[in-house]
Design a protein around this motif. Structure first.
Motif, PDB file in Angstrom:
ATOM      1  N   UNK B  93       0.826  -1.192   0.000  1.00  0.00           N
ATOM      2  CA  UNK B  93       0.000   0.000   0.000  1.00  0.00           C
ATOM      3  C   UNK B  93       0.865   1.248   0.000  1.00  0.00           C
ATOM      4  N   UNK B  94       0.455   2.227  -0.794  1.00  0.00           N
ATOM      5  CA  UNK B  94       1.172   3.488  -0.887  1.00  0.00           C
ATOM      6  C   UNK B  94       0.278   4.596  -0.367  1.00  0.00           C
ATOM      7  N   UNK B  95       0.641   5.151   0.779  1.00  0.00           N
ATOM      8  CA  UNK B  95      -0.154   6.251   1.329  1.00  0.00           C
ATOM      9  C   UNK B  95       0.658   7.515   1.428  1.00  0.00           C
ATOM     10  N   UNK B  96       1.530   7.711   0.431  1.00  0.00           N
ATOM     11  CA  UNK B  96       2.347   8.913   0.433  1.00  0.00           C
ATOM     12  C   UNK B  96       1.558  10.116  -0.034  1.00  0.00           C
ATOM     13  N   UNK B  97       0.399   9.886  -0.609  1.00  0.00           N
ATOM     14  CA  UNK B  97      -0.426  10.990  -1.085  1.00  0.00           C
ATOM     15  C   UNK B  97      -1.197  11.642   0.036  1.00  0.00           C
ATOM     16  N   UNK B  98      -2.167  12.449  -0.335  1.00  0.00           N
ATOM     17  CA  UNK B  98      -2.863  13.260   0.654  1.00  0.00           C
ATOM     18  C   UNK B  98      -3.916  12.483   1.423  1.00  0.00           C
ATOM     19  N   UNK B  99      -4.415  11.404   0.840  1.00  0.00           N
ATOM     20  CA  UNK B  99      -5.493  10.711   1.527  1.00  0.00           C
ATOM     21  C   UNK B  99      -5.197   9.233   1.661  1.00  0.00           C
ATOM     22  N   UNK B 100      -5.798   8.661   2.644  1.00  0.00           N
ATOM     23  CA  UNK B 100      -5.610   7.247   2.919  1.00  0.00           C
ATOM     24  C   UNK B 100      -6.672   6.474   2.159  1.00  0.00           C
ATOM     25  N   UNK B 101      -6.330   5.980   0.996  1.00  0.00           N
ATOM     26  CA  UNK B 101      -7.344   5.348   0.155  1.00  0.00           C
ATOM     27  C   UNK B 101      -7.408   3.846   0.337  1.00  0.00           C
ATOM     28  N   UNK B 102      -6.393   3.270   0.934  1.00  0.00           N
ATOM     29  CA  UNK B 102      -6.390   1.830   1.089  1.00  0.00           C
ATOM     30  C   UNK B 102      -6.133   1.070  -0.197  1.00  0.00           C
ATOM     31  N   UNK B 103      -5.628   1.730  -1.212  1.00  0.00           N
ATOM     32  CA  UNK B 103      -5.368   1.033  -2.469  1.00  0.00           C
ATOM     33  C   UNK B 103      -4.213   0.068  -2.290  1.00  0.00           C
ATOM     34  N   UNK B 104      -4.403  -1.140  -2.805  1.00  0.00           N
ATOM     35  CA  UNK B 104      -3.388  -2.169  -2.703  1.00  0.00           C
ATOM     36  C   UNK B 104      -2.871  -2.554  -4.075  1.00  0.00           C
ATOM     37  N   UNK B 105      -1.574  -2.827  -4.150  1.00  0.00           N
ATOM     38  CA  UNK B 105      -0.938  -3.357  -5.356  1.00  0.00           C
ATOM     39  C   UNK B 105      -0.524  -4.785  -5.044  1.00  0.00           C
ATOM     40  N   UNK B 106      -1.018  -5.732  -5.833  1.00  0.00           N
ATOM     41  CA  UNK B 106      -0.787  -7.140  -5.575  1.00  0.00           C
ATOM     42  C   UNK B 106       0.314  -7.703  -6.465  1.00  0.00           C
ATOM     43  N   UNK B 107       1.024  -8.706  -5.931  1.00  0.00           N
ATOM     44  CA  UNK B 107       1.928  -9.501  -6.741  1.00  0.00           C
ATOM     45  C   UNK B 107       1.139 -10.555  -7.514  1.00  0.00           C
ATOM     46  N   UNK B 108       1.872 -11.339  -8.306  1.00  0.00           N
ATOM     47  CA  UNK B 108       1.227 -12.304  -9.202  1.00  0.00           C
ATOM     48  C   UNK B 108       0.746 -13.547  -8.472  1.00  0.00           C
ATOM     49  N   UNK B 109       1.264 -13.787  -7.279  1.00  0.00           N
ATOM     50  CA  UNK B 109       0.869 -14.966  -6.528  1.00  0.00           C
ATOM     51  C   UNK B 109       1.872 -16.101  -6.648  1.00  0.00           C
ATOM     52  N   UNK B 110       1.976 -16.891  -5.578  1.00  0.00           N
ATOM     53  CA  UNK B 110       2.788 -18.115  -5.546  1.00  0.00           C
ATOM     54  C   UNK B 110       1.903 -19.247  -5.065  1.00  0.00           C
ATOM     55  N   UNK B 111       1.869 -20.332  -5.843  1.00  0.00           N
ATOM     56  CA  UNK B 111       1.085 -21.499  -5.446  1.00  0.00           C
ATOM     57  C   UNK B 111       1.929 -22.400  -4.562  1.00  0.00           C
ATOM     58  N   UNK B 112       1.496 -22.577  -3.328  1.00  0.00           N
ATOM     59  CA  UNK B 112       2.208 -23.429  -2.379  1.00  0.00           C
ATOM     60  C   UNK B 112       1.525 -24.790  -2.302  1.00  0.00           C
ATOM     61  N   UNK B 113       2.312 -25.832  -2.443  1.00  0.00           N
ATOM     62  CA  UNK B 113       1.808 -27.190  -2.238  1.00  0.00           C
ATOM     63  C   UNK B 113       2.575 -27.815  -1.087  1.00  0.00           C
ATOM     64  N   UNK B 114       1.850 -28.241  -0.067  1.00  0.00           N
ATOM     65  CA  UNK B 114       2.466 -28.899   1.072  1.00  0.00           C
ATOM     66  C   UNK B 114       2.103 -30.386   0.997  1.00  0.00           C
ATOM     67  N   UNK B 115       3.117 -31.206   0.824  1.00  0.00           N
ATOM     68  CA  UNK B 115       2.892 -32.641   0.635  1.00  0.00           C
ATOM     69  C   UNK B 115       2.882 -33.374   1.965  1.00  0.00           C
ATOM     70  N   UNK B 116       1.900 -34.258   2.163  1.00  0.00           N
ATOM     71  CA  UNK B 116       1.841 -35.021   3.435  1.00  0.00           C
ATOM     72  C   UNK B 116       3.037 -35.957   3.573  1.00  0.00           C
TER      73      UNK B 116
END
Lengths: 114, 116
Positions: B93-116
């Motif tokens: 989140x970037x709140x360097x501007x004048x207002x707190x907008x709560x805008x989020x920038x997401x990454x592409x994601x990582x798929x985690x597999x946990x094997x038994x």
């Protein structure tokens, strides 16, 4: 609380058709937003609202309209659907104060445009 | 221009071992970072967050580390469990501007597999 609800769950549109994706929350959250998720792209912000009557554009707003007439509802309108809008759409909400960024997400709407 | 990057699309670990998911960012004005977990056919759910004034935050089996000089954060899951198998997104989140907008920038994601 139902949390964040989205309808429909699935939708198929033809190119050029319009439709509205519905989003509602019952947590009295001020902040609501729409994201789209595409393979390899993560979630990208389309539009957001910091309160009733206030909306603003996110990263990928083209082809979409929003309005926020009540605190509870934040519909997303596709004006003229295009195949590039095939995606999974998520609505999210959060408190305006406190830990603003912990957004609660709906279950998503999977949209296919042919 | 991807401001938040998760360079590993997938990760596979054995149950009981540590899972380490990584995330890099380019914008030095980001001041709050979050991790979300997503199961198939569900929306993302909040997992853990960290403010830029801290370098570590812990919640049970989950710990997030932030290295501001390297613009890097990581999520450690110890011990990993099969129920942890999901897609993990980091967000900033970037709140360097004048207002707190709560805008989020997401990454592409990582798929985690946990094997038994």
């Amino acid at each position: 609380n139902a949390g964040v609800t989205q309808t429909p769950k699935f939708q198929v549109l033809k190119t050029g058709q319009s439709m509205t994706l519905q989003c509602a929350q019952d947590m009295n959250h001020e902040y609501m937003s729409w994201y789209r998720q595409d393979p390899g792209m993560g979630l990208r912000l389309i539009h957001y609202s910091v309160g009733a009557g206030i909306t603003d554009q996110g990263e990928v707003p083209n082809g979409y309209n929003v309005s926020r007439s009540t605190t509870e509802d934040f519909p997303l309108r596709l004006l003229s659907a295009a195949p590039s809008q095939t995606s999974v759409y998520f609505c999210a909400s959060s408190y305006s104060g406190g830990i603003l960024y912990e957004q609660y997400f709906g279950p998503g709407t999977r949209l296919t445009v042919t | 221009d991807q401001q938040v990057k998760q360079n590993s699309p997938s990760l596979s670990v054995q149950e009981g071992r540590i899972s380490i998911l990584n995330c890099d960012y380019t914008n030095s004005m980001f001041d709050y970072f979050l991790w979300y977990k997503k199961y198939p056919a569900e929306g993302p759910t909040f997992l853990i967050s960290i403010s830029s004034i801290k370098d570590k935050n812990e919640d049970g089996r989950f710990t997030v580390f932030l290295n501001k000089s390297a613009k890097h954060l990581s999520l450690h899951i110890v011990p990993s469990q099969p129920g942890d198998s999901a897609v993990y997104f980091c967000a900033a989140s970037d709140n360097s501007g004048s207002s707190n907008t709560g805008k989020l920038i997401f990454g592409q994601g990582t798929t985690l597999q946990v094997k038994p």
